[in-house]
Design a protein around this motif. Structure first.
Motif, PDB file in Angstrom:
ATOM      1  N   LYS A   1      -8.199   0.768   7.715  1.00  0.00           N
ATOM      2  CA  LYS A   1      -9.083  -0.478   7.260  1.00  0.00           C
ATOM      3  C   LYS A   1      -8.523  -1.567   6.100  1.00  0.00           C
ATOM      4  O   LYS A   1      -8.650  -2.308   5.790  1.00  0.00           O
ATOM      5  CB  LYS A   1     -10.375  -0.038   6.704  1.00  0.00           C
ATOM      6  CG  LYS A   1     -10.587   0.715   5.348  1.00  0.00           C
ATOM      7  CD  LYS A   1     -11.890   1.150   4.763  1.00  0.00           C
ATOM      8  CE  LYS A   1     -11.923   1.961   3.659  1.00  0.00           C
ATOM      9  NZ  LYS A   1     -13.202   2.110   3.045  1.00  0.00           N
ATOM     10  N   ASN A   2      -7.609  -0.499   5.323  1.00  0.00           N
ATOM     11  CA  ASN A   2      -6.943  -1.446   4.233  1.00  0.00           C
ATOM     12  C   ASN A   2      -5.469  -1.749   4.529  1.00  0.00           C
ATOM     13  O   ASN A   2      -4.623  -2.314   3.831  1.00  0.00           O
ATOM     14  CB  ASN A   2      -6.881  -0.745   2.800  1.00  0.00           C
ATOM     15  CG  ASN A   2      -8.139  -0.419   2.328  1.00  0.00           C
ATOM     16  OD1 ASN A   2      -9.029  -1.370   2.583  1.00  0.00           O
ATOM     17  ND2 ASN A   2      -8.297   0.783   1.686  1.00  0.00           N
ATOM     18  N   ILE A   3      -4.963  -1.358   5.927  1.00  0.00           N
ATOM     19  CA  ILE A   3      -3.728  -1.636   6.324  1.00  0.00           C
ATOM     20  C   ILE A   3      -3.277  -3.024   6.066  1.00  0.00           C
ATOM     21  O   ILE A   3      -2.088  -3.221   5.497  1.00  0.00           O
ATOM     22  CB  ILE A   3      -3.370  -0.982   7.596  1.00  0.00           C
ATOM     23  CG1 ILE A   3      -3.541   0.498   7.333  1.00  0.00           C
ATOM     24  CG2 ILE A   3      -2.182  -1.400   7.983  1.00  0.00           C
ATOM     25  CD1 ILE A   3      -2.641   1.303   6.503  1.00  0.00           C
ATOM     26  N   ASP A   4      -4.061  -3.928   6.388  1.00  0.00           N
ATOM     27  CA  ASP A   4      -3.697  -5.239   6.538  1.00  0.00           C
ATOM     28  C   ASP A   4      -4.068  -6.297   5.420  1.00  0.00           C
ATOM     29  O   ASP A   4      -4.416  -7.526   5.381  1.00  0.00           O
ATOM     30  CB  ASP A   4      -4.101  -6.104   7.884  1.00  0.00           C
ATOM     31  CG  ASP A   4      -3.369  -5.492   8.819  1.00  0.00           C
ATOM     32  OD1 ASP A   4      -2.114  -5.061   8.862  1.00  0.00           O
ATOM     33  OD2 ASP A   4      -3.953  -5.199  10.173  1.00  0.00           O
ATOM     34  N   VAL A   5      -4.790  -5.315   4.178  1.00  0.00           N
ATOM     35  CA  VAL A   5      -5.475  -6.121   3.168  1.00  0.00           C
ATOM     36  C   VAL A   5      -4.269  -6.264   2.230  1.00  0.00           C
ATOM     37  O   VAL A   5      -3.346  -5.647   2.049  1.00  0.00           O
ATOM     38  CB  VAL A   5      -6.364  -5.224   2.464  1.00  0.00           C
ATOM     39  CG1 VAL A   5      -7.030  -5.964   1.302  1.00  0.00           C
ATOM     40  CG2 VAL A   5      -7.517  -4.994   3.430  1.00  0.00           C
ATOM     41  N   LEU A   6      -4.307  -7.624   1.607  1.00  0.00           N
ATOM     42  CA  LEU A   6      -3.209  -7.978   0.588  1.00  0.00           C
ATOM     43  C   LEU A   6      -3.219  -7.289  -0.637  1.00  0.00           C
ATOM     44  O   LEU A   6      -4.322  -6.668  -1.074  1.00  0.00           O
ATOM     45  CB  LEU A   6      -3.601  -9.537   0.131  1.00  0.00           C
ATOM     46  CG  LEU A   6      -2.425 -10.053  -0.951  1.00  0.00           C
ATOM     47  CD1 LEU A   6      -1.012 -10.159  -0.004  1.00  0.00           C
ATOM     48  CD2 LEU A   6      -3.079 -11.598  -1.413  1.00  0.00           C
ATOM     49  N   ASP A   7      -2.314  -6.648  -1.031  1.00  0.00           N
ATOM     50  CA  ASP A   7      -2.118  -5.548  -2.108  1.00  0.00           C
ATOM     51  C   ASP A   7      -3.060  -4.359  -1.613  1.00  0.00           C
ATOM     52  O   ASP A   7      -3.482  -3.917  -2.840  1.00  0.00           O
ATOM     53  CB  ASP A   7      -2.538  -6.122  -3.374  1.00  0.00           C
ATOM     54  CG  ASP A   7      -1.440  -7.396  -3.507  1.00  0.00           C
ATOM     55  OD1 ASP A   7      -0.473  -7.158  -3.438  1.00  0.00           O
ATOM     56  OD2 ASP A   7      -2.096  -8.516  -4.467  1.00  0.00           O
ATOM     57  N   GLY A   8      -2.952  -3.964  -0.448  1.00  0.00           N
ATOM     58  CA  GLY A   8      -3.803  -2.576  -0.240  1.00  0.00           C
ATOM     59  C   GLY A   8      -3.203  -1.492  -0.886  1.00  0.00           C
ATOM     60  O   GLY A   8      -4.065  -0.439  -0.820  1.00  0.00           O
ATOM     61  N   HIS A   9      -1.970  -1.387  -1.257  1.00  0.00           N
ATOM     62  CA  HIS A   9      -1.415  -0.323  -1.957  1.00  0.00           C
ATOM     63  C   HIS A   9      -1.772  -0.280  -3.314  1.00  0.00           C
ATOM     64  O   HIS A   9      -1.584   0.817  -3.751  1.00  0.00           O
ATOM     65  CB  HIS A   9       0.017  -0.299  -1.924  1.00  0.00           C
ATOM     66  CG  HIS A   9       0.694  -1.490  -2.457  1.00  0.00           C
ATOM     67  ND1 HIS A   9       0.525  -2.749  -1.995  1.00  0.00           N
ATOM     68  CD2 HIS A   9       1.385  -1.603  -3.676  1.00  0.00           C
ATOM     69  CE1 HIS A   9       1.297  -3.722  -2.958  1.00  0.00           C
ATOM     70  NE2 HIS A   9       1.742  -2.956  -3.819  1.00  0.00           N
ATOM     71  N   LEU A  10      -2.463  -1.101  -3.917  1.00  0.00           N
ATOM     72  CA  LEU A  10      -2.970  -0.967  -5.416  1.00  0.00           C
ATOM     73  C   LEU A  10      -4.252  -0.176  -5.680  1.00  0.00           C
ATOM     74  O   LEU A  10      -5.141  -0.352  -4.854  1.00  0.00           O
ATOM     75  CB  LEU A  10      -2.886  -2.487  -5.961  1.00  0.00           C
ATOM     76  CG  LEU A  10      -1.556  -3.126  -5.963  1.00  0.00           C
ATOM     77  CD1 LEU A  10      -2.030  -4.654  -6.488  1.00  0.00           C
ATOM     78  CD2 LEU A  10      -0.527  -2.608  -6.836  1.00  0.00           C
ATOM     79  N   LEU A  11      -4.024   0.344  -6.859  1.00  0.00           N
ATOM     80  CA  LEU A  11      -5.583   1.178  -7.281  1.00  0.00           C
ATOM     81  C   LEU A  11      -6.682   0.320  -7.186  1.00  0.00           C
ATOM     82  O   LEU A  11      -7.721   0.659  -6.906  1.00  0.00           O
ATOM     83  CB  LEU A  11      -5.212   1.767  -8.474  1.00  0.00           C
ATOM     84  CG  LEU A  11      -6.325   2.612  -9.078  1.00  0.00           C
ATOM     85  CD1 LEU A  11      -6.891   3.661  -7.989  1.00  0.00           C
ATOM     86  CD2 LEU A  11      -6.018   3.052 -10.192  1.00  0.00           C
ATOM     87  N   SER A  12      -6.724  -1.069  -7.747  1.00  0.00           N
ATOM     88  CA  SER A  12      -7.617  -1.767  -7.995  1.00  0.00           C
ATOM     89  C   SER A  12      -8.290  -2.353  -6.521  1.00  0.00           C
ATOM     90  O   SER A  12      -9.461  -2.500  -6.406  1.00  0.00           O
ATOM     91  CB  SER A  12      -7.360  -3.242  -8.718  1.00  0.00           C
ATOM     92  OG  SER A  12      -6.207  -3.897  -7.929  1.00  0.00           O
ATOM     93  N   THR A  13      -7.354  -2.421  -5.604  1.00  0.00           N
ATOM     94  CA  THR A  13      -7.763  -2.638  -4.201  1.00  0.00           C
ATOM     95  C   THR A  13      -8.561  -1.768  -3.769  1.00  0.00           C
ATOM     96  O   THR A  13      -9.666  -1.585  -2.797  1.00  0.00           O
ATOM     97  CB  THR A  13      -6.461  -3.156  -3.344  1.00  0.00           C
ATOM     98  OG1 THR A  13      -5.786  -4.155  -3.887  1.00  0.00           O
ATOM     99  CG2 THR A  13      -7.103  -3.561  -2.012  1.00  0.00           C
ATOM    100  N   TYR A  14      -7.868  -0.589  -3.953  1.00  0.00           N
ATOM    101  CA  TYR A  14      -8.484   0.803  -3.076  1.00  0.00           C
ATOM    102  C   TYR A  14      -9.722   1.061  -3.781  1.00  0.00           C
ATOM    103  O   TYR A  14     -10.789   1.511  -2.981  1.00  0.00           O
ATOM    104  CB  TYR A  14      -7.568   1.903  -3.243  1.00  0.00           C
ATOM    105  CG  TYR A  14      -8.022   3.272  -2.704  1.00  0.00           C
ATOM    106  CD1 TYR A  14      -7.838   3.409  -1.313  1.00  0.00           C
ATOM    107  CD2 TYR A  14      -8.168   4.338  -3.503  1.00  0.00           C
ATOM    108  CE1 TYR A  14      -8.369   4.599  -0.508  1.00  0.00           C
ATOM    109  CE2 TYR A  14      -8.740   5.478  -2.587  1.00  0.00           C
ATOM    110  CZ  TYR A  14      -8.856   5.747  -1.546  1.00  0.00           C
ATOM    111  OH  TYR A  14      -9.172   6.846  -0.665  1.00  0.00           O
ATOM    112  N   GLU A  15     -10.084   0.751  -5.151  1.00  0.00           N
ATOM    113  CA  GLU A  15     -11.122   0.999  -5.833  1.00  0.00           C
ATOM    114  C   GLU A  15     -12.381   0.214  -5.229  1.00  0.00           C
ATOM    115  O   GLU A  15     -13.521   0.537  -5.273  1.00  0.00           O
ATOM    116  CB  GLU A  15     -10.884   1.104  -7.311  1.00  0.00           C
ATOM    117  CG  GLU A  15     -10.179   2.301  -7.963  1.00  0.00           C
ATOM    118  CD  GLU A  15     -10.131   2.152  -9.294  1.00  0.00           C
ATOM    119  OE1 GLU A  15     -10.336   3.053 -10.210  1.00  0.00           O
ATOM    120  OE2 GLU A  15      -9.825   0.856 -10.000  1.00  0.00           O
ATOM    121  N   SER A  16     -12.038  -1.105  -5.043  1.00  0.00           N
ATOM    122  CA  SER A  16     -12.919  -2.170  -4.660  1.00  0.00           C
ATOM    123  C   SER A  16     -13.526  -1.665  -3.413  1.00  0.00           C
ATOM    124  O   SER A  16     -14.639  -2.115  -2.953  1.00  0.00           O
ATOM    125  CB  SER A  16     -12.090  -3.594  -4.840  1.00  0.00           C
ATOM    126  OG  SER A  16     -11.270  -3.637  -3.613  1.00  0.00           O
ATOM    127  N   GLY A  17     -13.020  -0.895  -2.614  1.00  0.00           N
ATOM    128  CA  GLY A  17     -13.430  -0.468  -1.215  1.00  0.00           C
ATOM    129  C   GLY A  17     -14.077   0.753  -1.171  1.00  0.00           C
ATOM    130  O   GLY A  17     -14.378   1.282  -0.209  1.00  0.00           O
TER     131      GLY A  17
END
Length: 421
Positions: free
Chosen positions: A8-24
């Motif tokens: 689900k996060n593979i094509d998300v911009l900056d999906g590798h960052l902790l902030s992006t992962y936490e937001s999901g």
């Protein structure tokens, strides 16, 4: 319509960052496990989900975890097999490059379940981008308290180390990987003892691959019944399929376990190239026996593929079209296994060397009557007579090619040339 979970996060911009992962919702499953469940309860949760290892063997993950002794008197270790050396396979690399925190959370929950405080990610050295992303993600997780001492205020301590391999296919075999981690030459160990009892540094060790570990947070967050509701009951859950070869839309696909191979290739991957027809498909990386076009209605799960004489393996699906010579394909595959054999077992070391010589002779138009029988004899001598499955994979692949495409081998021998070139 199936909604991706692992990707689900593979094509998300900056999906590798902790902030992006936490937001999901990232790391909420870890918090839930530490807050609401004992280690034994997490093991039982994974058992109930019937998660089977995604590295190729398909062994039930929760059962593997339960083999770890409760009171071993030694440290316990978790090892993530991220070597991913199987040709046609690239799913683990994509996860580590684009969503590394999903792996870290899965490892932390798994470490908690088995009582391990130290983990290693054994990753192939060619994965430079993935290594850098993992290093960054581990540093971020430490800074936020998801790794280290007393994680999220609990009594659980957990650290993750990265160990880079040197591109040896044999290190994908779990005990060879352990020898490499210990600084030894990578060769398979005789089992028993199994790693869960005596693994890394002769201590209890659980080894899972990347895709297996990233399933764990979703099982904890959504429950085992959600997981078992996807795909067949004996092999449930979402599955990552790597599509490559002569197909219109190669790439990484997340779909339910058990999807028909024909649907995967013809619909999701767009079918063969213009003007071509599908001749065969290798369903699980080159270790998996080839399936001819007429057999593509099989389900992509462990039991269905085993029933037709192949295997799911790493789900590296390689499509071969009608303009491709199967003698050439088979020769390249056996050359690969011969090159990557560690040389420990005589049947593998000598048998594959002999098979390569015969195949090269046939491909060059210099084959002789009796060559195919000789290859079958070599397969019989290799299969089941080696420490690990490398020799078995090579023998099964060669047997399947001789069975389904024998006419092409015969044509090479009788016409003394390749009919495709």
């Amino acid at each position: 319509m199936f909604e991706p979970v692992l990707l689900k996060n593979i094509d998300v911009l900056d999906g590798h960052l902790l902030s992006t992962y936490e937001s999901g919702g990232g790391y909420q499953a870890l918090a839930k496990a530490l807050r609401e469940s004992t280690p034994d309860e997490v093991v039982e949760l994974v058992k109930q989900s019937n998660l089977r290892g995604r590295g190729g063997a398909g062994f039930p993950t929760g059962m593997k975890w339960s083999f770890v002794p409760k009171r071993a008197g030694k440290p316990k270790y978790l090892c993530c097999n991220a070597d991913e050396g199987e040709p046609g396979t690239f799913k683990d690399r994509i996860i580590m490059e684009r969503d590394p925190h999903q792996l870290i959370e899965g490892m932390a929950i798994s470490g908690y379940a088995i009582g391990a405080e130290t983990a290693y990610v054994y990753i192939r050295g060619e994965y430079v981008a993935a290594i850098r992303r993992l290093e960054q993600a581990i540093a971020e997780a430490h800074a936020k308290g998801y790794l280290g001492k007393r994680i999220l205020g609990s009594d659980f301590n957990f650290i993750v180390h990265i160990h880079c391999g040197a591109g040896a296919y044999i290190c994908g075999e779990e005990t060879a990987m352990l020898d490499s981690l210990e600084g030894k030459r990578a060769q398979p160990r005789l089992k028993p003892p199994f790693p869960a009892v005596e693994g890394l540094y002769a201590s209890p060790t659980v080894i899972n691959n990347v895709e297996t570990l990233v399933c764990v947070p979703h099982i904890v967050a959504r429950g085992p019944h959600w997981f078992r509701g996807i795909g067949p009951d004996k092999s449930p859950g979402p599955k990552l399929y790597c599509l490559s070869g002569q197909v219109r839309k190669p790439g990484l696909y997340e779909l339910p376990m058990g999807i028909p191979l024909r649907e995967l290739v013809e619909e999701h991957a767009g079918g063969p190239l213009p003007g071509r027809r599908i001749k065969a498909v290798i369903p699980g990386g080159v270790s998996a026996p080839v399936i001819p076009e007429r057999g593509l209605d099989v389900g992509m799960d462990f039991d269905s593929l085993a029933a037709v004489g192949s295997m799911l393996g790493s789900a590296g699906v390689i499509v071969v079209d009608d303009l491709t010579c199967m003698v050439k394909v088979t020769t390249r595959i056996i050359e690969f296994f011969h090159h990557e054999s560690c040389g420990k077992c005589t049947p593998c070391r000598e048998g594959l060397n002999w098979a390569v010589k015969v195949l090269r002779r046939i491909e060059a138009g210099e084959g002789a009557p009796g060559d195919l029988e000789q290859l079958e004899m070599l397969c019989k001598g290799i299969f089941g007579n080696t420490f690990c499955a490398l020799g078995d994979g090579a023998a099964m692949g060669l047997r399947a090619a001789l069975k389904h495409f024998r006419d092409e081998f015969v044509a090479h021998i009788e016409e003394r040339s390749c009919p495709f070139h």
